[in-house]
Design a protein around this motif. Sequence first.
Motif, PDB file in Angstrom:
ATOM      1  N   PHE A  70       0.840  -1.191   0.000  1.00  0.00           N
ATOM      2  CA  PHE A  70       0.000   0.000   0.000  1.00  0.00           C
ATOM      3  C   PHE A  70       0.884   1.253   0.000  1.00  0.00           C
ATOM      4  N   PRO A  71       0.399   2.326  -0.604  1.00  0.00           N
ATOM      5  CA  PRO A  71       1.159   3.581  -0.615  1.00  0.00           C
ATOM      6  C   PRO A  71       1.027   4.300   0.722  1.00  0.00           C
ATOM      7  N   VAL A  72       2.082   5.038   1.092  1.00  0.00           N
ATOM      8  CA  VAL A  72       2.066   5.805   2.334  1.00  0.00           C
ATOM      9  C   VAL A  72       2.189   7.296   2.040  1.00  0.00           C
ATOM     10  N   PHE A  73       3.324   7.696   1.479  1.00  0.00           N
ATOM     11  CA  PHE A  73       3.538   9.112   1.178  1.00  0.00           C
ATOM     12  C   PHE A  73       4.641   9.216   0.142  1.00  0.00           C
ATOM     13  N   GLN A  74       4.322   9.844  -0.998  1.00  0.00           N
ATOM     14  CA  GLN A  74       5.271  10.010  -2.093  1.00  0.00           C
ATOM     15  C   GLN A  74       5.911   8.667  -2.442  1.00  0.00           C
ATOM     16  N   SER A  75       7.247   8.527  -2.267  1.00  0.00           N
ATOM     17  CA  SER A  75       7.920   7.284  -2.650  1.00  0.00           C
ATOM     18  C   SER A  75       7.881   6.220  -1.561  1.00  0.00           C
ATOM     19  N   ILE A  76       7.334   6.554  -0.419  1.00  0.00           N
ATOM     20  CA  ILE A  76       7.295   5.599   0.697  1.00  0.00           C
ATOM     21  C   ILE A  76       6.100   4.659   0.528  1.00  0.00           C
ATOM     22  N   ARG A  77       6.387   3.373   0.610  1.00  0.00           N
ATOM     23  CA  ARG A  77       5.343   2.365   0.511  1.00  0.00           C
ATOM     24  C   ARG A  77       5.380   1.468   1.746  1.00  0.00           C
ATOM     25  N   PHE A 120      -0.105 -24.595  15.840  1.00  0.00           N
ATOM     26  CA  PHE A 120      -0.304 -23.396  15.034  1.00  0.00           C
ATOM     27  C   PHE A 120       0.768 -22.369  15.383  1.00  0.00           C
ATOM     28  N   ARG A 121       1.300 -21.708  14.366  1.00  0.00           N
ATOM     29  CA  ARG A 121       2.260 -20.633  14.576  1.00  0.00           C
ATOM     30  C   ARG A 121       2.219 -19.702  13.374  1.00  0.00           C
ATOM     31  N   PHE A 122       2.596 -18.450  13.627  1.00  0.00           N
ATOM     32  CA  PHE A 122       2.616 -17.502  12.512  1.00  0.00           C
ATOM     33  C   PHE A 122       3.597 -16.380  12.808  1.00  0.00           C
ATOM     34  N   ILE A 123       3.974 -15.673  11.737  1.00  0.00           N
ATOM     35  CA  ILE A 123       4.750 -14.448  11.807  1.00  0.00           C
ATOM     36  C   ILE A 123       4.002 -13.412  10.993  1.00  0.00           C
ATOM     37  N   SER A 124       3.688 -12.290  11.607  1.00  0.00           N
ATOM     38  CA  SER A 124       3.043 -11.201  10.888  1.00  0.00           C
ATOM     39  C   SER A 124       3.900  -9.955  11.025  1.00  0.00           C
ATOM     40  N   GLY A 125       3.791  -9.075  10.057  1.00  0.00           N
ATOM     41  CA  GLY A 125       4.629  -7.885  10.114  1.00  0.00           C
ATOM     42  C   GLY A 125       4.114  -6.758   9.255  1.00  0.00           C
ATOM     43  N   ILE A 126       4.652  -5.591   9.521  1.00  0.00           N
ATOM     44  CA  ILE A 126       4.368  -4.413   8.725  1.00  0.00           C
ATOM     45  C   ILE A 126       5.686  -3.711   8.455  1.00  0.00           C
ATOM     46  N   SER A 127       5.884  -3.292   7.235  1.00  0.00           N
ATOM     47  CA  SER A 127       7.126  -2.604   6.870  1.00  0.00           C
ATOM     48  C   SER A 127       6.808  -1.331   6.098  1.00  0.00           C
ATOM     49  N   LEU A 128       7.663  -0.328   6.294  1.00  0.00           N
ATOM     50  CA  LEU A 128       7.573   0.941   5.588  1.00  0.00           C
ATOM     51  C   LEU A 128       8.944   1.262   5.030  1.00  0.00           C
ATOM     52  N   GLY A 129       8.991   1.866   3.836  1.00  0.00           N
ATOM     53  CA  GLY A 129      10.288   2.227   3.298  1.00  0.00           C
ATOM     54  C   GLY A 129      10.231   2.642   1.845  1.00  0.00           C
TER      55      GLY A 129
END
Length: 266
Positions: free
Chosen positions: A176-183, A229-238
Amino acid sequence: STSYRAPSIFNLFGGGGSSYPTVVDPCSAYENPASEATQYTIDQCNAAGLSEADLGLQFAQIGSQVRTVGHSNPNLGPETSQTVNVGTVITPTFMPKNLPLSMTFDWYNIWIDDAITTLGAADILRNCYIIEGYDEYCDLITRNPDTGQVSNIDTSIRNTGELKTSGFDFTFNLGFPVFQSIRGRLSFQGNILLSIRESDPDAAAAGEEGATQYFTGTIAPAGGGDPDFRFISGISLGNQTWTLDNRVRYVHGMDIQDASDGAPYT
């Protein structure tokens, strides 16, 4: 698919080493009092040099760590495996181009025969003293003839029986877009373990108790588990020059495998 794996040079001629894991001696009265032990365990402990009188006097393990020695094995044979995998990848076309979404779902069923692996000290003790029909594992255990204490356990690499496991893997990714070139990107990777078990085909065919051991949802006392059951979830910006990543890992609760009777306890 069918796979074939020959033992490596290291498996055959790689030397070895020793360690001191924490294990429980099933003959120890602290863990398995003679009044509560099965007759089979008492007989096995007697055969190891501990008399009925020793057990009656509350023979006790001294120290929680036991020396183990593992080394390569020039007599190893190959292992074979069969894998069935069914999966799908979903990339919805209705999503906007600046919100790419992808999902994957995979079911797997893996069967390994004559697996090339090592057995832990706790498994060897359990197979010798607790589970009937595995007397050959007693040959891997050495006791001090004067004290009766376990002085060494041979954990060398070997061909074991059958290993079967099945489950589901799934992933979810959304950009998803965040701001200008940051996604940004949201991600989720999970696993549902349906079953994992080890068995001795000959013992199973003979109907021997303990021929198949189930490990789904359990963890060994010294570590290493198989959660349901196990999982890894994450959020990244850059952007192209920097990335900020944050992840959360979840592992479902497990029962501890009880080395004294082969069954899990909470």
